[in-house]
Write an enzyme that holds these catalytic residues in place. Structure first.
Site, PDB file in Angstrom:
ATOM      1  CB  SER A 104      -0.925  -0.143   1.205  1.00 51.62           C
ATOM      2  OG  SER A 104      -1.720   1.259   1.310  1.00 51.62           O
ATOM      3  N   GLY A 105       0.444   2.095  -0.853  1.00 53.85           N
ATOM      4  CA  GLY A 105       1.333   3.617  -1.115  1.00 53.85           C
ATOM      5  C   GLY A 105       2.678   3.261  -1.846  1.00 53.85           C
ATOM      6  CB  THR A 109      -3.692   3.934  -7.478  1.00 45.23           C
ATOM      7  OG1 THR A 109      -3.910   2.975  -6.667  1.00 45.23           O
ATOM      8  CG2 THR A 109      -4.900   4.513  -7.995  1.00 45.23           C
ATOM      9  CG  ASN A 156      -1.456   5.940  -0.552  1.00 44.64           C
ATOM     10  OD1 ASN A 156      -1.568   7.084  -0.916  1.00 44.64           O
ATOM     11  ND2 ASN A 156      -1.779   5.059  -1.718  1.00 44.64           N
ATOM     12  CB  SER A 159      -5.029   3.914   0.631  1.00 47.54           C
ATOM     13  OG  SER A 159      -4.911   2.691   0.566  1.00 47.54           O
ATOM     14  CB  SER A 160      -6.901   1.730  -4.281  1.00 47.84           C
ATOM     15  OG  SER A 160      -6.196   2.340  -4.650  1.00 47.84           O
ATOM     16  N   GLY A 387      -2.295  -3.227  -2.436  1.00 47.26           N
ATOM     17  CA  GLY A 387      -0.916  -4.334  -1.733  1.00 47.26           C
ATOM     18  C   GLY A 387      -1.023  -4.838  -0.498  1.00 47.26           C
ATOM     19  CD  GLU A 389      -3.878  -2.364   3.447  1.00 45.88           C
ATOM     20  OE1 GLU A 389      -4.558  -3.019   4.186  1.00 45.88           O
ATOM     21  OE2 GLU A 389      -4.176  -1.221   2.643  1.00 45.88           O
TER      22      GLU A 389
HETATM   23  N1  LIG Z   1       4.847   8.330 -10.070  1.00 39.43           N
HETATM   24  C1  LIG Z   1       4.652   8.995  -8.882  1.00 39.43           C
HETATM   25  N2  LIG Z   1       4.999  10.299  -8.984  1.00 39.43           N
HETATM   26  C2  LIG Z   1       4.815  11.174  -8.054  1.00 39.43           C
HETATM   27  N3  LIG Z   1       4.105  10.602  -6.929  1.00 39.43           N
HETATM   28  C3  LIG Z   1       3.748   9.381  -7.028  1.00 39.43           C
HETATM   29  C4  LIG Z   1       4.062   8.507  -7.918  1.00 39.43           C
HETATM   30  N4  LIG Z   1       3.512   7.377  -7.590  1.00 39.43           N
HETATM   31  C5  LIG Z   1       2.991   7.610  -6.237  1.00 39.43           C
HETATM   32  N5  LIG Z   1       3.140   8.856  -5.837  1.00 39.43           N
HETATM   33  C6  LIG Z   1       2.548   9.424  -4.502  1.00 39.43           C
HETATM   34  O1  LIG Z   1       2.420   8.134  -3.756  1.00 39.43           O
HETATM   35  C7  LIG Z   1       1.001   8.309  -3.412  1.00 39.43           C
HETATM   36  C8  LIG Z   1       0.534   6.728  -3.117  1.00 39.43           C
HETATM   37  O2  LIG Z   1       0.593   6.242  -4.562  1.00 39.43           O
HETATM   38  P1  LIG Z   1      -0.551   5.308  -4.883  1.00 39.43           P
HETATM   39  O3  LIG Z   1      -0.541   4.889  -6.191  1.00 39.43           O
HETATM   40  O4  LIG Z   1      -2.005   5.557  -4.436  1.00 39.43           O
HETATM   41  O5  LIG Z   1       0.027   3.813  -4.047  1.00 39.43           O
HETATM   42  P2  LIG Z   1      -0.875   2.498  -3.959  1.00 39.43           P
HETATM   43  O6  LIG Z   1      -2.180   2.610  -5.016  1.00 39.43           O
HETATM   44  O7  LIG Z   1      -0.074   1.688  -4.372  1.00 39.43           O
HETATM   45  O8  LIG Z   1      -1.537   2.153  -2.657  1.00 39.43           O
HETATM   46  C9  LIG Z   1       0.265   9.032  -4.219  1.00 39.43           C
HETATM   47  O9  LIG Z   1      -0.905   9.649  -3.783  1.00 39.43           O
HETATM   48  C10 LIG Z   1       1.283  10.077  -4.746  1.00 39.43           C
HETATM   49  O10 LIG Z   1       1.318  11.017  -3.754  1.00 39.43           O
HETATM   50 MG   LIG Z   2      -3.872   2.289  -4.786  1.00 44.13          MG
END
Ligand SMILES: Nc1ncnc2c1ncn2[C@@H]1O[C@H](COP(=O)(O)OP(=O)(O)O)[C@@H](O)[C@H]1O
Ligand SMILES: [Mg+2]
Length: 1007
Positions: A104-105, A109, A156, A159-160, A387, A389
């Site tokens: 997660s984070g 996404t 996060n 977070s989804s 992811g 957790e």
């Molecule tokens: N490629 C990226 N560039 C900039 N910030 C990112 C990037 N990927 C993730 N982040 C930061 O990390 C945070 C969490 O990413 P997210 O995709 O929501 O994680 P996950 O879906 O794996 O839980 C995002 O809200 C953003 O702030």
């Molecule tokens: Mg996500």
């Protein structure tokens, strides 16, 4: 391996590491993270580290940079893998999927969004409206799903809280035609309670902060999240999220997707209902519960368009069917009422979320698809699922989420590690087996029928008696106690951070997680009293009613026990894996560099942990030892046979393997391949890239070649057709010519014996080609006919004939009557018939003239009447010999009165009428005017005869031209005026008048 980057940025592919150790791996990862190189390859797998800051990697220029390129032409990027998946789908019509995993984070996404954007940007070059709309909806759906399915967690901010798998459908041209979203297990417990520092789903805060005053008022809401129990804790949490702006964005996205106003309205009503439900206060009244703030009940009833009293009853009672088919109402205790209310709040949110997903699916679903018209429909799937957790307190949801990650890891192992190695063995490729941790054992621990945790949990839920969470731990301990990956306090009393009868621990592939069993049974049972379903079904709001079709059942009908949450989840996971397995997978492995969401910290330990449990090192090992591509020889030849002259168009070697070797050797790739039993293995993608570009170079020539052949074939066909047409035409023409000639022969065969020598025979119409021929034929025919006629004329008639011809030339069409029908006797004065009394006198005179050798032949002689200047008519005779024109006096034995040499005659004038007037013009202008109609019998018309005889005579001498004038217009008077001297003219005119009277001719005859 990826080039174009200098060494200071580390190695762009882990396969290039000098020593494959975890230290070197992490060192490379850190160098790249520090330099903002967040993507690194392991072959075709992208390892992505969350940068936690804006990186300038996703602009339009970047998309162009990667578009259509091979993976290794550009530095590692999500775009490269998206392009690979897209190309594989387009080139080979294969379904592909991009699996994004990581905790997660870690950036899953975000990665999935960039991939979607890339695919949207490179497709539909022709800007078809319907495709643009599909793309737009696919992109916009993210915004809506995130509002309702994402929340701030401690790990996060966005977070989804649900799993998402999105299929994008493409037509044969590679343009998106639609899609489908599968959502997995929304963490609905978040609706009623959140861990410290976390928030409820974004949607609630968006409504409170972004909704208009009117909207909030209509929903009985205040603009203060702290007023509402379900979101109160989250309201004080600091976050970078701008709920107000997001509310607008979500509204806009919903409109674009096609949600109706009524639907959007209902969505916010449901959110408001949940917020109000959270504020209900139950108080104990004797042993049942009642509600202290009844105004809230009325508000809920109003918003949901239900009856307030039913709402209250549903909250405080439940209907139970007794054995005998009777139905009774049983009052809740305060706890039961609160439990029912919470379950209800969770359930309506869950339903709302699923309904939104379905609604989007309705819109983007591929419609009217016909493979015969549209070609093969291919799919790219993008999986972005929660992811792994580990929280402080891990509950049922974490259990499901982590199980899901075990399944995905298993898929990764299956595809990347196990199958790969198995294939090398099968194909007889020399291979050093690489060990890896196979997590199947943990998957089994959770999902095995009868023995697994889910089975035990389900059993506990089915138990009629009251099974407590504590009893569940006990059962698991006894059944799973020996499992290497399961433990609990009882099994391991030294583990002080687990409590007896409350915690159990699973040693996941990604680490140990201690689960608190509290609420497991409840969440698994997922009980919602039927009364709530009926309440919603009976709402007057059709959209709301639509979400609760099962509320239609009456209480006595509901007998079947619904499947438990864990079982449903397991089934959906199995289905997901089956779906992914049949696609060509592309992996993005996301790594979270630190817990502080900092762009600067590279937490060594956390990263090491992730690299280890994601099996990345093993991945590199397999990759290093293995081959990037493989293809059965037959297919390989099919694709590349054109790049080698020995294999194009078909090879003559004994096996496909030999032909393949031919191609490889010719292009100098022998160092980079291995020959399996049925497949060719290519170690590095550069080789494949080389083959591809050779192919691309050759294809235009092949296309030209095929075009040439086809054009030739078409031209030959056209030519054959033309030839046939010409053959038919020529046969037809010959036929027409023959038919014409036969007809001509038939018509003219008897002309010799016909009296008119065939003059009356009609000529048949000739075909066009014979028009000229016909003219010639007619000419010849006329010549022949003339010959036939002339042949029969006696020589004595010839002078007369010639004279008539000469007269005809001079007079035909100019004078009506010139006596052609008569026999022209010419020398009338010597004729017994015409001059019986005075013939002898004339003969004597003529002999006398002849004796003077003044002529050799007589051209014409006749009596005439001459008018003299005293208006007296006198009878005279004229004699025209070949030398002279004589005027004779009949009364004096034809004594010559005047002899005019013929050469002095310059012309003759006659009228166009019937009169017998003739004027001989002379050089001396001493014209002789006579009338031929006196002193002769039968009023013969002799004008033509005189003209003919003289013209014929003059014709013999080409130097002399006799001008024959026929006065058409001005008649006799003018003729006379123009030709004779004045005094004579007057006489002639008078004489003419006399003539007219005498003959009673109409005046018109002269004009
Ligand atoms: N490629 C990226 N560039 C900039 N910030 C990112 C990037 N990927 C993730 N982040 C930061 O990390 C945070 C969490 O990413 P997210 O995709 O929501 O994680 P996950 O879906 O794996 O839980 C995002 O809200 C953003 O702030
Ligand atoms: Mg996500």
């Amino acid at each position: 391996m990826a080039e174009l980057e200098s060494w200071e940025f580390g190695k762009s592919d882990f396969v290039l590491l000098d020593n494959l150790t975890i230290e070197e791996f992490l060192a490379n990862l850190k160098v790249r993270f520090d330099k903002n190189r967040i993507y690194t390859y392991i072959g075709e797998v992208v390892v992505s580290v969350n940068p936690y800051q804006h990186v300038d990697l996703y602009g339009r220029d970047m998309i162009e940079h990667y578009k259509g390129r091979e993976l290794y032409e550009r530095p590692p990027h999500l775009y490269a893998i998206a392009d690979s998946a897209y190309k594989a789908m387009k080139r080979r019509a294969k379904d592909t999927c991009i699996v994004i995993s990581g905790e997660s984070g870690s950036g899953k996404t975000e990665a999935s969004k960039y991939i979607m954007q890339y695919i949207a940007a490179i497709t539909n070059p022709s800007q078809r409206v319907e495709v643009e709309s599909v793309k737009n909806i696919l992109l916009k759906s993210n915004c809506v799903l995130e509002a309702f399915g994402n929340a701030k967690t401690n790990r996060n901010d966005n977070s989804s809280r649900f799993g998402k798998y999105m299929d994008i459908n493409f037509d044969f041209k590679g343009d998106p035609t639609g899609g489908h979203i599968n959502n997995y297990l929304l963490e609905k417990s978040r609706v009623i309670v959140q861990q410290r520092g976390e928030r409820n789903f974004h949607s609630f805060y968006q409504l409170i902060l972004g909704g208009s005053d009117d909207l909030l008022k209509s929903l009985y809401l205040q603009r203060d999240a702290k007023e509402y129990a379900f979101i109160r804790d989250g309201a004080t949490v600091n976050s970078v999220i701008n709920d107000k702006e997001n509310f607008k964005a979500v509204m806009k996205a919903m409109e674009i997707i096609g949600f109706s106003d009524k639907e959007i309205d209902t969505i916010y009503k449901i959110l408001a209902t949940i917020l109000h439900l959270g504020n209900l206060m139950f108080i104990a009244e004797s042993d049942t519960a009642s509600i202290s703030n009844n105004d809230v009940v009325s508000q809920i009833a109003d918003i949901t368009m239900t009856v307030p009293d039913t709402v209250r009853k549903t909250l405080l009672h439940r209907t139970v069917a007794t054995g005998g088919g009777e139905v009774i109402k049983k009052g809740h205790t305060v706890q039961e009422a609160a439990y029912g209310r919470d379950a209800f709040a969770k359930a309506i949110y869950d339903r709302l979320f699923c309904w939104i997903v379905n609604r989007i699916n309705d819109v983007i679903e591929v419609k009217g698809y016909d493979p015969r018209i549209h070609g093969k429909n291919t799919v790219i799937g993008v999986l972005d699922i929660y992811g792994f957790e580990i929280f402080e307190n891990n509950s049922f949801e974490q259990f499901c989420i982590n199980y899901c990650n075990e399944k995905l890891q298993q898929l990764f192992i299956e595809l990347i590690l196990r199958q790969e190695q198995a294939e090398y063995q099968r194909e007889g490729i020399e291979w050093q087996h690489i060990d890896y941790f196979n997590n199947q054992i943990i998957v089994d621990l959770v999902e095995q029928p009868h023995k697994g945790i889910i089975a035990i949990l389900d059993e506990a839920c089915m138990n009629v008696g009251k099974v407590t969470d504590a009893m569940l731990v006990d059962t698991m301990d006894s059944k799973l106690g020996k499992h290497a990956h399961y433990t609990s306090r009882k099994l391991c009393p030294t583990e002080k951070n687990m409590e007896f009868n409350k915690h159990f621990r699973i040693k996941h592939y990604a680490g140990q997680v201690t689960y608190s069993v509290e609420g497991f049974i409840d969440k698994n049972k997922d009980t919602l009293y039927q009364d709530f379903k009926r309440l919603m079904y009976n709402s007057s709001n059709p959209v709301l009613k639509d979400m609760w079709p099962d509320g239609k059942l009456s209480i006595t009908e509901v007998t079947k026990r619904p499947l438990t949450a864990a079982t449903l989840f397991r089934s959906s996971m199995i289905a997901l894996i089956v779906n992914l397995e049949c696609k060509e997978p592309y992996y993005v492995r996301c790594i979270k560099p630190n817990e502080q969401k900092s762009p600067l910290i590279f937490d060594y330990e956390r990263c090491r942990h992730q690299v280890e449990y994601l099996g990345l090192l093993e991945n590199v090992r397999v990759r290093r030892a293995g081959f990037a591509y493989r293809q059965p020889y037959e297919r390989f030849l099919l694709r590349y046979k054109m790049i080698c002259e020995y294999t194009w168009p078909n090879h003559l070697m004994s096996t496909d393997l030999e032909a393949t070797r031919m191609i490889i050797d010719q292009h100098d790739f022998q160092q980079d391949v291995a020959y399996g039993k049925t497949k060719l293995f290519i170690r590095t993608p550069q080789t494949l890239f080389g083959l591809e570009s050779a192919r691309e170079e050759t294809i235009p020539f092949i296309v030209l070649f095929l075009q040439k052949l086809w054009r030739g074939a078409l031209a030959r066909k056209r030519c054959r057709g033309m030839r046939a047409v010409y053959a038919i035409m020529s046969y037809y023409k010959t036929f027409k010519v023959k038919a014409y000639l036969i007809e001509v022969m038939k018509r003219f065969q008897n002309v010799r014996s016909m009296s008119d020598y065939g003059k009356s025979v009609a000529w048949p119409t000739p075909p066009t080609v014979l028009v000229k021929f016909e003219e010639n034929m007619k000419y010849l025919f006329r010549r022949w006919r003339a010959r036939q006629i002339v042949k029969n004329i006696p020589p004595s008639d010839m002078p007369q004939i010639k004279a008539k011809i000469a007269a005809m030339d001079a007079l035909l069409g100019r004078r009506k009557d010139w006596g052609v029908q008569r026999n022209w006797e010419q020398d009338y004065l010597s004729s017994v018939r015409y001059n019986p009394e005075m013939m002898s006198q004339f003969t004597t005179t003529m002999n006398g003239l002849k004796g003077k050798k003044q002529f050799s032949s007589v051209l014409f002689s006749a009596h005439v009447r001459k008018v003299n200047r005293f208006n007296k008519c006198e009878d005279r005779a004229i004699l025209i010999t070949d030398q002279y024109l004589y005027k004779l006096e009949p009364a004096k034995r034809y004594k010559s009165m005047k002899a005019l040499p013929l050469s002095h005659v310059t012309g003759i004038s006659v009228t166009n009428g019937r009169d017998q007037l003739i004027i001989f013009h002379t050089k001396a202008n001493d014209d002789l005017v006579v009338c031929l109609d006196k002193m002769q019998r039968g009023n013969d018309n002799r004008i033509g005869e005189v003209v003919g005889v003289l013209a014929n005579h003059f014709n013999r001498d080409p130097d002399i031209n006799l001008l024959v004038r026929v006065n058409v217009e001005a008649s006799f008077e003018l003729l006379v005026k123009n030709s004779v001297s004045n005094s004579l003219a007057i006489i002639l005119l008078a004489h003419c008048e006399a003539l007219k009277d005498q003959r009673s001719l109409p005046r018109g005859e002269y004009s």
